[in-house]
Design a protein around this motif. Sequence first.
Motif, PDB file in Angstrom:
ATOM      1  N   THR A  70       0.835  -1.197   0.000  1.00 45.58           N
ATOM      2  CA  THR A  70       0.000   0.000   0.000  1.00 45.58           C
ATOM      3  C   THR A  70       0.868   1.244   0.000  1.00 45.58           C
ATOM      4  OG1 THR A  70      -0.146   0.343   2.388  1.00 45.58           O
ATOM      5  CG2 THR A  70      -1.648  -1.276   1.425  1.00 45.58           C
ATOM      6  N   ARG A 114      -1.765  -0.946  -3.843  1.00 45.66           N
ATOM      7  CA  ARG A 114      -3.064  -0.292  -3.638  1.00 45.66           C
ATOM      8  C   ARG A 114      -2.882   1.202  -3.862  1.00 45.66           C
ATOM      9  NH1 ARG A 114      -6.254  -0.740   2.002  1.00 45.66           N
ATOM     10  NH2 ARG A 114      -4.718   0.822   2.634  1.00 45.66           N
ATOM     11  N   TRP A 120      -6.380  -1.960  -6.686  1.00 44.42           N
ATOM     12  CA  TRP A 120      -5.055  -2.597  -6.687  1.00 44.42           C
ATOM     13  C   TRP A 120      -4.579  -2.773  -8.127  1.00 44.42           C
ATOM     14  CZ3 TRP A 120      -2.564  -3.976  -2.109  1.00 44.42           C
ATOM     15  CH2 TRP A 120      -3.333  -3.873  -0.946  1.00 44.42           C
ATOM     16  N   TYR A 274      -1.035  -3.262   6.517  1.00 46.94           N
ATOM     17  CA  TYR A 274      -2.114  -2.341   6.231  1.00 46.94           C
ATOM     18  C   TYR A 274      -3.429  -2.901   6.725  1.00 46.94           C
ATOM     19  CZ  TYR A 274      -3.193  -5.601   2.522  1.00 46.94           C
ATOM     20  OH  TYR A 274      -3.500  -6.739   1.834  1.00 46.94           O
ATOM     21  N   ASP A 277      -9.449  -3.002   2.870  1.00 42.63           N
ATOM     22  CA  ASP A 277     -10.068  -1.914   2.131  1.00 42.63           C
ATOM     23  C   ASP A 277     -11.353  -1.458   2.806  1.00 42.63           C
ATOM     24  OD1 ASP A 277      -8.130  -1.923   0.185  1.00 42.63           O
ATOM     25  OD2 ASP A 277      -9.129  -3.504  -0.947  1.00 42.63           O
TER      26      ASP A 277
END
Length: 305
Positions: A70, A114, A120, A274, A277
């Motif tokens: 990310t 991302r 992505w 991370y 989403d």
Amino acid sequence: MQLPLNPNTILPLLDAMENFPVTLPLAERSVTVSRDFMNHTFGGGVRKSFVKIRQEKVNEHGYNDFLYLTKEVDTLAPSIPGQPGLFFSTREAFDLEYTPVWMKEPYIFRVFTRLTSGYWLYQGQYKFAHCKTLTATEWCEQGEKVKNTWAQNIAAYGWGIDVRGRISFRDEFGRDPSAAELEELLLEQKKKMKTREAFSNITKEKILSEFNVGHEKMVIWKMECVGYDEEFQSRIAAEFKDWEVNHKSNGGNGHGKKPDVSRRKSETGARQRYEPDVPRQNKRSRGEIEVQYISRGTKSRPLVV
């Protein structure tokens, strides 16, 4: 963009690498997909960066080399297919804590980045290689915000358990643990509590002091694109379009489906850099997303945000 380290440290490392020429038409190579789609099609879940895919799924599709990064955490991960990048860690070698058991040197991964929540982009096949370990002096030259952010994250998240474990061992025995001793210590902690809660007595301030004197070190890995699987990108671009239509008809929103928190397991210590989403409105169709450059003001490769 907030650079993860001093530009004088990282820009020479980026300049030493070349772009890989990607010939797939822009409209096709810029199509993004969601982690829900990737998990549905290839397996590996939707949370971890380094994923391990069940053998029965690998037997179906033949892929077992995915890595998801990310821009919020891995600021200098590539945003343009074929472009080089940098990856920051606290270890000079990948191991079972960070990588699937099948992954051996030379550490070539099928990298996705991302770009924004739910979107992505496949970047290519990237070879990871250790290129620099910061000395204590170089670490101390970094900005206070950079140092504090790294120390806070190491103190708070599961992926920092190895640093906290080494510091704890060092405090108790006055020396660094061997690899076997550290592995045994981490296993003991994981049996007692969640990974992120292990060694909670090791504070951000303690971590900062260990980096400042060089007992702990920041490690930089270069990410150099060594190939681009055009057939793979064409496949996921086409299949995601159909999957998204079917997914929306069943009440999902394609890119931004909220993960099922009831299925989450406690952290295991595998690298997880991370959060999943979060649903987010985006008017772009068929997974296309704009990628922007910020010029460095020189003839060198631009940095990307």
